[in-house]
Design a protein around this motif. Structure first.
Motif, mmCIF file in Angstrom:
data_model
loop_
_atom_site.group_PDB
_atom_site.id
_atom_site.type_symbol
_atom_site.label_atom_id
_atom_site.label_comp_id
_atom_site.label_asym_id
_atom_site.label_seq_id
_atom_site.Cartn_x
_atom_site.Cartn_y
_atom_site.Cartn_z
ATOM 1 N N ILE A 187 0.809 -1.216 0.000
ATOM 2 C CA ILE A 187 0.000 0.000 0.000
ATOM 3 C C ILE A 187 0.844 1.268 0.000
ATOM 4 O O ILE A 187 0.505 2.256 -0.646
ATOM 5 N N SER A 221 1.909 4.616 1.877
ATOM 6 C CA SER A 221 1.306 5.439 2.923
ATOM 7 C C SER A 221 -0.078 5.883 2.468
ATOM 8 O O SER A 221 -0.266 6.279 1.320
ATOM 9 N N ILE A 222 -1.019 5.798 3.394
ATOM 10 C CA ILE A 222 -2.406 6.137 3.074
ATOM 11 C C ILE A 222 -2.657 7.612 3.357
ATOM 12 O O ILE A 222 -2.388 8.101 4.450
ATOM 13 N N ASN A 223 -3.193 8.308 2.382
ATOM 14 C CA ASN A 223 -3.612 9.700 2.581
ATOM 15 C C ASN A 223 -5.046 9.762 3.087
ATOM 16 O O ASN A 223 -5.352 10.538 3.999
ATOM 17 N N SER A 228 -5.860 10.378 6.868
ATOM 18 C CA SER A 228 -4.966 9.578 7.694
ATOM 19 C C SER A 228 -4.836 10.160 9.097
ATOM 20 O O SER A 228 -5.215 11.314 9.340
ATOM 21 N N ASN A 234 -6.195 -1.524 8.153
ATOM 22 C CA ASN A 234 -6.376 -0.853 6.851
ATOM 23 C C ASN A 234 -7.808 -0.996 6.355
ATOM 24 O O ASN A 234 -8.066 -1.286 5.183
ATOM 25 N N ARG A 288 -3.425 7.040 -1.838
ATOM 26 C CA ARG A 288 -2.169 6.674 -1.178
ATOM 27 C C ARG A 288 -0.977 7.222 -1.922
ATOM 28 O O ARG A 288 -1.100 7.764 -3.030
#
Length: 122
Positions: A28, A30-32, A53, A79, A102
């Motif tokens: 993945i 980094s998830i925004n 996030s 997640n 992401r």
């Protein structure tokens, strides 16, 4: 490769409730933000709700049409993003799509789930 798996759609009477879930798996980065969009037959895909996030404050945003009835939340360890839908109306009938925003090595990437049908009968 990232996969978004949705669940929780179905048929419900007006005034009822449903809870949608979406779990992201794979590489993945980094998830925004994660969120939900919906598309009714013959219409464009519209935003329902998003949640940013933790590093961005986990702020939420809702479409006016669902504000006060729907609640978006996240389990960061899994997640997973949820959409609790209360007070459902026939006009909420649509295919609901999970959305993931992401970053991967500096690139901004958008991923979509396969969609889950929500039908509200009057």
């Amino acid at each position: 490769q990232v996969e978004l798996v949705e669940s929780g759609g179905g048929l419900v009477q007006a005034g009822g409730s449903l809870r949608l879930s979406c779990t992201a798996s794979g590489t993945i980065g980094s998830i925004n933000a994660m969120g939900w969009y919906r598309q009714a037959p013959g219409k464009q895909r519209d935003l329902v709700a998003t949640i940013t996030s933790v590093t961005s404050g986990s702020s939420t945003n809702y479409a006016d049409s669902v504000n006060g009835r729907f609640t978006i939340s996240r389990d960061n360890a899994k997640n997973t993003v949820y959409l609790q839908m209360n007070g459902l109306k026939p006009e909420d009938t649509a295919v609901y799509y999970c959305n993931l925003e992401r970053r991967w090595f500096g690139r901004r990437i958008t991923d979509w789930g396969q969609g889950t049908q929500v039908t509200v009968s009057s």
